[in-house]
Write an enzyme that holds these catalytic residues in place. Structure first.
Site, PDB file in Angstrom:
ATOM      1  N   ARG A  49       0.837  -1.206   0.000  1.00 49.87           N
ATOM      2  CA  ARG A  49       0.000   0.000   0.000  1.00 49.87           C
ATOM      3  C   ARG A  49       0.869   1.252   0.000  1.00 49.87           C
ATOM      4  NH1 ARG A  49      -4.366   0.868   4.689  1.00 49.87           N
ATOM      5  NH2 ARG A  49      -2.458   1.174   5.899  1.00 49.87           N
ATOM      6  N   ARG A  97      10.189  26.972  -1.433  1.00 49.19           N
ATOM      7  CA  ARG A  97       8.742  26.799  -1.567  1.00 49.19           C
ATOM      8  C   ARG A  97       8.249  27.101  -2.976  1.00 49.19           C
ATOM      9  NH1 ARG A  97       3.834  29.182  -1.539  1.00 49.19           N
ATOM     10  NH2 ARG A  97       2.161  27.956  -0.620  1.00 49.19           N
ATOM     11  N   HIS A  99       5.040  25.124  -5.564  1.00 46.69           N
ATOM     12  CA  HIS A  99       4.139  23.972  -5.652  1.00 46.69           C
ATOM     13  C   HIS A  99       4.720  22.865  -6.539  1.00 46.69           C
ATOM     14  CE1 HIS A  99       1.444  26.880  -3.923  1.00 46.69           C
ATOM     15  NE2 HIS A  99       0.462  26.002  -3.835  1.00 46.69           N
ATOM     16  N   LYS A 144      -2.686   7.147   1.073  1.00 49.06           N
ATOM     17  CA  LYS A 144      -2.531   7.406   2.508  1.00 49.06           C
ATOM     18  C   LYS A 144      -1.631   8.635   2.667  1.00 49.06           C
ATOM     19  CE  LYS A 144      -2.252   4.711   6.793  1.00 49.06           C
ATOM     20  NZ  LYS A 144      -3.497   5.187   7.395  1.00 49.06           N
ATOM     21  N   GLU A 176     -16.266   5.657   4.546  1.00 44.96           N
ATOM     22  CA  GLU A 176     -15.461   5.045   5.615  1.00 44.96           C
ATOM     23  C   GLU A 176     -15.573   5.918   6.851  1.00 44.96           C
ATOM     24  OE1 GLU A 176     -11.244   5.049   4.762  1.00 44.96           O
ATOM     25  OE2 GLU A 176     -11.378   6.931   3.655  1.00 44.96           O
ATOM     26  N   LEU A 200      -9.819   4.648   1.904  1.00 41.19           N
ATOM     27  CA  LEU A 200      -8.513   4.024   2.058  1.00 41.19           C
ATOM     28  C   LEU A 200      -8.698   2.502   2.036  1.00 41.19           C
ATOM     29  CD1 LEU A 200      -5.494   4.835   2.752  1.00 41.19           C
ATOM     30  CD2 LEU A 200      -6.034   3.850   4.971  1.00 41.19           C
TER      31      LEU A 200
HETATM   32  N1  PDD Z   1      -5.645   5.063   9.986  1.00 42.05           N
HETATM   33  N2  PDD Z   1      -9.462   4.812   6.624  1.00 42.05           N
HETATM   34  C1  PDD Z   1      -8.755   5.861   7.099  1.00 42.05           C
HETATM   35  C2  PDD Z   1      -9.121   7.224   6.652  1.00 42.05           C
HETATM   36  C3  PDD Z   1      -7.705   5.635   8.010  1.00 42.05           C
HETATM   37  O1  PDD Z   1      -6.997   6.694   8.464  1.00 42.05           O
HETATM   38  C4  PDD Z   1      -7.408   4.307   8.437  1.00 42.05           C
HETATM   39  C5  PDD Z   1      -6.312   3.996   9.416  1.00 42.05           C
HETATM   40  C6  PDD Z   1      -8.174   3.248   7.911  1.00 42.05           C
HETATM   41  C7  PDD Z   1      -7.908   1.818   8.283  1.00 42.05           C
HETATM   42  O2  PDD Z   1      -6.783   1.299   7.613  1.00 42.05           O
HETATM   43  P1  PDD Z   1      -5.879   0.152   8.261  1.00 42.05           P
HETATM   44  O3  PDD Z   1      -6.774  -0.986   8.563  1.00 42.05           O
HETATM   45  O4  PDD Z   1      -4.901  -0.167   7.197  1.00 42.05           O
HETATM   46  O5  PDD Z   1      -5.249   0.720   9.514  1.00 42.05           O
HETATM   47  C8  PDD Z   1      -9.183   3.538   7.005  1.00 42.05           C
HETATM   48  C9  PDD Z   1      -4.435   4.875  10.757  1.00 42.05           C
HETATM   49  C10 PDD Z   1      -4.495   3.807  11.794  1.00 42.05           C
HETATM   50  C11 PDD Z   1      -3.952   6.233  11.283  1.00 42.05           C
HETATM   51  O6  PDD Z   1      -3.998   7.166  10.498  1.00 42.05           O
HETATM   52  O7  PDD Z   1      -3.511   6.333  12.426  1.00 42.05           O
END
Ligand code: PDD
Length: 287
Positions: A49, A97, A99, A144, A176, A200
């Site tokens: 990921r 700086r 973009h 992420k 989510e 995510l």
């Molecule tokens: N966050 N969706 C979002 C927006 C998230 O930030 C997370 C996890 C998940 C779950 O994903 P996973 O099962 O891979 O942890 C879904 C982490 C834990 C954080 O930002 O601390």
């Protein structure tokens, strides 16, 4: 001890320049990897990921999976807790700086580890509260990204309301949670929103779907409406640090009978068992 750009050092001695693009633009990606009994859980999936997130922001991966694996093993060794969570963070580096992407700039690579405190048994017996909000994030929530301002603001709505999580709805469909994935249970069937650019792809989400498949529990992956969420028999949230948690109230209305339901108990049992098997069976490895 933390890891920063090639060195392990005490966190008090770790500094980054103010022109780091992570600081200036939130231009970077991250991972959160749980460690149980000193072994990184599903490391290969987290690294895959991470690669997808790096591709999404057009930044090349500074390490091979074997190199990541060695660095993570060292970081785990520096810490006392058997259960930890690794925070891994890569930015586009330090540059004047502008973009536009800088040329010839090395990425900033940062990792830290903290003790992993999974939800206490009492909370799992009682369940937690959630609220809903309109999902006003961007169109690449599958990356992420470290730029988490919308998630921060949305999660704070839950805290302000005395709840644990904010469940997000976009155009009448469940996406989510502000920091978790969400499942619902209806008529003894687990329902999951499909992966898309709007959520995510959670590592825990994948484990849950693998477990229901392996154990022949009924499940369907399809778009879920607000109405289905509100009338669910059970709602679950998942994340690497919270594992699986039952949500027993949504916007002040009880879900089902207002306590964790049978699907949660079954799934959590399977999850804990799977975790134990993985910990016993495998050393930290990139697969
Ligand atoms: N966050 N969706 C979002 C927006 C998230 O930030 C997370 C996890 C998940 C779950 O994903 P996973 O099962 O891979 O942890 C879904 C982490 C834990 C954080 O930002 O601390």
């Amino acid at each position: 001890m933390i890891y920063l750009n090639g060195n392990f050092l005490p966190i008090e001695q770790a500094y980054i320049p103010v022109l780091d693009r992570g600081f200036i633009f939130g231009d970077g990606v991250y991972e959160v990897i749980p460690v149980y009994s000193r072994k990184a859980f599903r490391l290969g999936h987290h690294l895959a990921r991470l690669q997808d997130s790096l591709n999404g922001i057009r930044l090349s991966n500074p390490h091979t999976n074997d190199e990541w694996c060695n660095l993570i093993t060292k970081l785990i060794d520096y810490h006392d807790s058997d259960d930890q969570y690794i925070y891994l963070h890569i930015t586009r580096g330090v540059a004047k700086r502008d973009h536009a992407f800088p040329t010839n700039t090395s990425p900033t690579i940062f990792m830290m580890s903290n003790p992993l405190l999974t939800p206490p048994e009492e909370l799992l017996q009682k369940g937690v509260l959630a609220i809903t909000a309109e999902d006003n994030r961007w169109g690449r929530c599958d990356i992420k990204a470290i730029s988490l301002l919308p998630n921060v603001l949305l999660r704070q709505l839950a805290i302000d309301a005395g709840a644990t999580e904010t469940i997000l709805l976009r155009n009448g469909f469940l996406t989510e949670g502000a920091a978790s994935n969400i499942f619902i249970i209806k008529e003894d069937r687990l329902l999951a929103p499909p992966k898309s650019h709007l959520m995510l792809p959670g590592i825990t989400y994948d484990v849950v779907l693998e477990l229901v498949e392996t154990h022949s529990l009924p499940y369907t992956v399809r778009p879920l409406t607000e109405q289905e969420l509100r009338s669910a028999n059970e709602i679950l949230l998942t994340s690497s640090t919270k594992e699986i948690m039952p949500i027993v109230s949504l916007d002040g209305k009880l879900i089902g009978e207002g306590r964790p339901g049978p699907f949660f108990h079954k799934l959590n049992q399977l999850y804990q068992h799977y975790k134990e098997l993985t910990m016993r069976g495998k050393q930290v490895s990139s697969s």
